[in-house]
Design a protein around this motif. Structure first.
Motif, mmCIF file in Angstrom:
data_model
loop_
_atom_site.group_PDB
_atom_site.id
_atom_site.type_symbol
_atom_site.label_atom_id
_atom_site.label_comp_id
_atom_site.label_asym_id
_atom_site.label_seq_id
_atom_site.Cartn_x
_atom_site.Cartn_y
_atom_site.Cartn_z
ATOM 1 N N GLY A 261 1.988 9.888 5.965
ATOM 2 C CA GLY A 261 3.055 8.898 5.790
ATOM 3 C C GLY A 261 2.549 7.598 5.183
ATOM 4 O O GLY A 261 3.172 7.047 4.266
ATOM 5 N N ARG A 262 1.414 7.122 5.689
ATOM 6 C CA ARG A 262 0.839 5.876 5.157
ATOM 7 C C ARG A 262 0.490 6.023 3.679
ATOM 8 O O ARG A 262 0.744 5.132 2.880
ATOM 9 C CB ARG A 262 -0.431 5.504 5.931
ATOM 10 C CG ARG A 262 -0.200 4.948 7.309
ATOM 11 C CD ARG A 262 -1.545 4.627 7.944
ATOM 12 N NE ARG A 262 -1.411 4.070 9.282
ATOM 13 C CZ ARG A 262 -2.445 3.728 10.053
ATOM 14 N NH1 ARG A 262 -3.685 3.889 9.594
ATOM 15 N NH2 ARG A 262 -2.247 3.232 11.251
ATOM 16 N N LEU A 263 -0.127 7.149 3.336
ATOM 17 C CA LEU A 263 -0.565 7.340 1.949
ATOM 18 C C LEU A 263 0.609 7.517 1.001
ATOM 19 O O LEU A 263 0.589 7.001 -0.122
ATOM 20 C CB LEU A 263 -1.532 8.525 1.861
ATOM 21 C CG LEU A 263 -2.896 8.262 2.501
ATOM 22 C CD1 LEU A 263 -3.695 9.549 2.591
ATOM 23 C CD2 LEU A 263 -3.663 7.202 1.736
ATOM 24 N N LEU A 264 1.638 8.239 1.437
ATOM 25 C CA LEU A 264 2.822 8.377 0.589
ATOM 26 C C LEU A 264 3.462 7.009 0.355
ATOM 27 O O LEU A 264 3.898 6.700 -0.758
ATOM 28 C CB LEU A 264 3.821 9.355 1.218
ATOM 29 C CG LEU A 264 3.425 10.826 1.164
ATOM 30 C CD1 LEU A 264 4.385 11.673 2.002
ATOM 31 C CD2 LEU A 264 3.380 11.337 -0.279
ATOM 32 N N ARG B 33 1.856 4.104 0.477
ATOM 33 C CA ARG B 33 0.940 3.375 -0.405
ATOM 34 C C ARG B 33 1.110 3.837 -1.853
ATOM 35 O O ARG B 33 1.054 3.029 -2.779
ATOM 36 C CB ARG B 33 -0.510 3.583 0.072
ATOM 37 C CG ARG B 33 -1.535 2.787 -0.718
ATOM 38 C CD ARG B 33 -2.893 2.829 -0.081
ATOM 39 N NE ARG B 33 -3.609 4.045 -0.437
ATOM 40 C CZ ARG B 33 -4.818 4.352 -0.002
ATOM 41 N NH1 ARG B 33 -5.452 3.540 0.831
ATOM 42 N NH2 ARG B 33 -5.407 5.475 -0.374
ATOM 43 N N GLY B 34 1.335 5.127 -2.027
ATOM 44 C CA GLY B 34 1.537 5.671 -3.370
ATOM 45 C C GLY B 34 2.748 5.081 -4.050
ATOM 46 O O GLY B 34 2.734 4.801 -5.260
ATOM 47 N N LYS B 35 3.821 4.864 -3.282
ATOM 48 C CA LYS B 35 5.029 4.250 -3.840
ATOM 49 C C LYS B 35 4.756 2.817 -4.292
ATOM 50 O O LYS B 35 5.237 2.372 -5.325
ATOM 51 C CB LYS B 35 6.156 4.226 -2.803
ATOM 52 C CG LYS B 35 6.742 5.576 -2.490
ATOM 53 C CD LYS B 35 7.785 5.444 -1.390
ATOM 54 C CE LYS B 35 8.179 6.797 -0.840
ATOM 55 N NZ LYS B 35 9.006 6.679 0.367
ATOM 56 N N GLU B 36 3.954 2.100 -3.481
ATOM 57 C CA GLU B 36 3.677 0.691 -3.765
ATOM 58 C C GLU B 36 2.641 0.509 -4.863
ATOM 59 O O GLU B 36 2.753 -0.388 -5.690
ATOM 60 C CB GLU B 36 3.199 -0.016 -2.491
ATOM 61 C CG GLU B 36 4.265 -0.083 -1.418
ATOM 62 C CD GLU B 36 3.724 -0.541 -0.071
ATOM 63 O OE1 GLU B 36 2.556 -0.974 0.004
ATOM 64 O OE2 GLU B 36 4.478 -0.451 0.911
ATOM 65 N N SER B 37 1.613 1.366 -4.866
ATOM 66 C CA SER B 37 0.490 1.159 -5.783
ATOM 67 C C SER B 37 0.593 1.967 -7.071
ATOM 68 O O SER B 37 -0.066 1.648 -8.059
ATOM 69 C CB SER B 37 -0.819 1.536 -5.092
ATOM 70 O OG SER B 37 -0.881 2.946 -4.912
ATOM 71 N N GLY B 38 1.372 3.041 -7.033
ATOM 72 C CA GLY B 38 1.452 3.915 -8.194
ATOM 73 C C GLY B 38 0.261 4.857 -8.328
ATOM 74 O O GLY B 38 0.120 5.546 -9.334
ATOM 75 N N ARG B 39 -0.605 4.888 -7.302
ATOM 76 C CA ARG B 39 -1.777 5.768 -7.348
ATOM 77 C C ARG B 39 -1.323 7.222 -7.286
ATOM 78 O O ARG B 39 -0.641 7.637 -6.348
ATOM 79 C CB ARG B 39 -2.714 5.487 -6.168
ATOM 80 C CG ARG B 39 -3.531 4.244 -6.332
ATOM 81 C CD ARG B 39 -4.412 3.960 -5.154
ATOM 82 N NE ARG B 39 -5.247 5.096 -4.763
ATOM 83 C CZ ARG B 39 -6.222 5.008 -3.881
ATOM 84 N NH1 ARG B 39 -6.504 3.855 -3.299
ATOM 85 N NH2 ARG B 39 -6.934 6.073 -3.562
ATOM 86 N N ALA B 40 -1.731 8.002 -8.268
ATOM 87 C CA ALA B 40 -1.306 9.401 -8.351
ATOM 88 C C ALA B 40 -1.817 10.215 -7.160
ATOM 89 O O ALA B 40 -1.116 11.107 -6.674
ATOM 90 C CB ALA B 40 -1.811 10.016 -9.650
ATOM 91 N N ASP B 41 -3.032 9.898 -6.671
ATOM 92 C CA ASP B 41 -3.591 10.679 -5.559
ATOM 93 C C ASP B 41 -2.893 10.383 -4.241
ATOM 94 O O ASP B 41 -3.087 11.085 -3.258
ATOM 95 C CB ASP B 41 -5.107 10.475 -5.436
ATOM 96 C CG ASP B 41 -5.496 9.026 -5.195
ATOM 97 O OD1 ASP B 41 -4.706 8.112 -5.519
ATOM 98 O OD2 ASP B 41 -6.611 8.806 -4.687
ATOM 99 N N ALA C 205 0.550 10.116 -4.183
ATOM 100 C CA ALA C 205 1.960 10.433 -4.411
ATOM 101 C C ALA C 205 2.301 11.882 -4.093
ATOM 102 O O ALA C 205 3.470 12.225 -3.962
ATOM 103 C CB ALA C 205 2.331 10.121 -5.859
ATOM 104 N N ASN C 206 1.298 12.729 -3.951
ATOM 105 C CA ASN C 206 1.526 14.155 -3.758
ATOM 106 C C ASN C 206 1.038 14.565 -2.369
ATOM 107 O O ASN C 206 -0.151 14.479 -2.064
ATOM 108 C CB ASN C 206 0.770 14.929 -4.842
ATOM 109 C CG ASN C 206 0.970 16.423 -4.746
ATOM 110 O OD1 ASN C 206 0.903 17.005 -3.674
ATOM 111 N ND2 ASN C 206 1.195 17.044 -5.894
#
Length: 192
Positions: A124-127, A129-137, A139-140
């Motif tokens: 949950g945290r990484l997903l 963070r992915g929305k906020e940072s745009g980091r591809a790793d 987002a999946n």
């Protein structure tokens, strides 16, 4: 001196906590990722050597990573110790770190601190963070879960190395940031 090996799976808050510990204890965080980026970007001899392995699709040997770390330690004086982030990842690297600290600084690892967070919270945290940072790793979800599994595979043996030396502590990485910093600080003070 205080020398900390800081463990935490992706999304555990390790980077955030390292910054607070740096300030509180006058430590320098040494990140393997930062060392690699610096050496590759600046085309140092070690960077070129690492690149030669990477260009062939091979893992960079422990010896090259260890030599990067040894060089990095020489650059930073005036600190009360170090936070090792991303190193060691294998028992061999842990043994090398023990040797480097002893030979180069007449020091040793004080404690290995491991932030523990349930996998579902990490995802949950990484997903998020992915929305906020745009980091591809980040987002999946499948990629995230694979990174978490890989982290545990790599760090279990290193944790055993420090447990055998009675230099290992686990800290719950869920809660208020300041509360987690206090728990980490208490463990550092207990071991130093």
């Amino acid at each position: 001196m205080i020398n900390i090996v800081l463990f935490g799976p992706p999304g555990s808050g390790k980077g955030t906590q390292a910054k607070f510990l740096e300030e509180k204890f006058n430590l320098k965080q040494l990140s393997t990722g930062d060392m690699f980026r610096y050496n590759l970007k600046n085309q140092t001899e070690l960077g070129k050597l690492a690149q030669s392995y990477m260009d062939k699709g091979h893992l960079v040997p422990d010896e090259v990573t260890t030599n990067m770390l040894r060089e990095e330690l020489k650059k930073h004086t005036g600190f009360s110790g170090f936070i090792f982030d991303g190193y060691p990842r294998t028992t061999s690297q842990a043994e090398s770190l023990d040797q480097i600290l002893k030979e180069d600084l007449n020091q040793e690892v004080s404690v290995c601190l491991s932030l523990k967070v349930e996998d579902e919270i990490l995802v949950g945290r990484l997903l998020e963070r992915g929305k906020e940072s745009g980091r591809a790793d980040d987002a999946n979800e499948d990629v995230i879960r694979e990174r978490i599994v890989e982290y545990y595979k790599k760090t279990d043996e290193v944790a055993e190395h420090y447990k055998a030396q009675n230099k290992y502590a686990e800290i719950n990485g869920v809660g208020e940031i300041a509360e987690i910093t206090d728990k980490l600080s208490a463990e550092i003070e207990r071991f130093t």
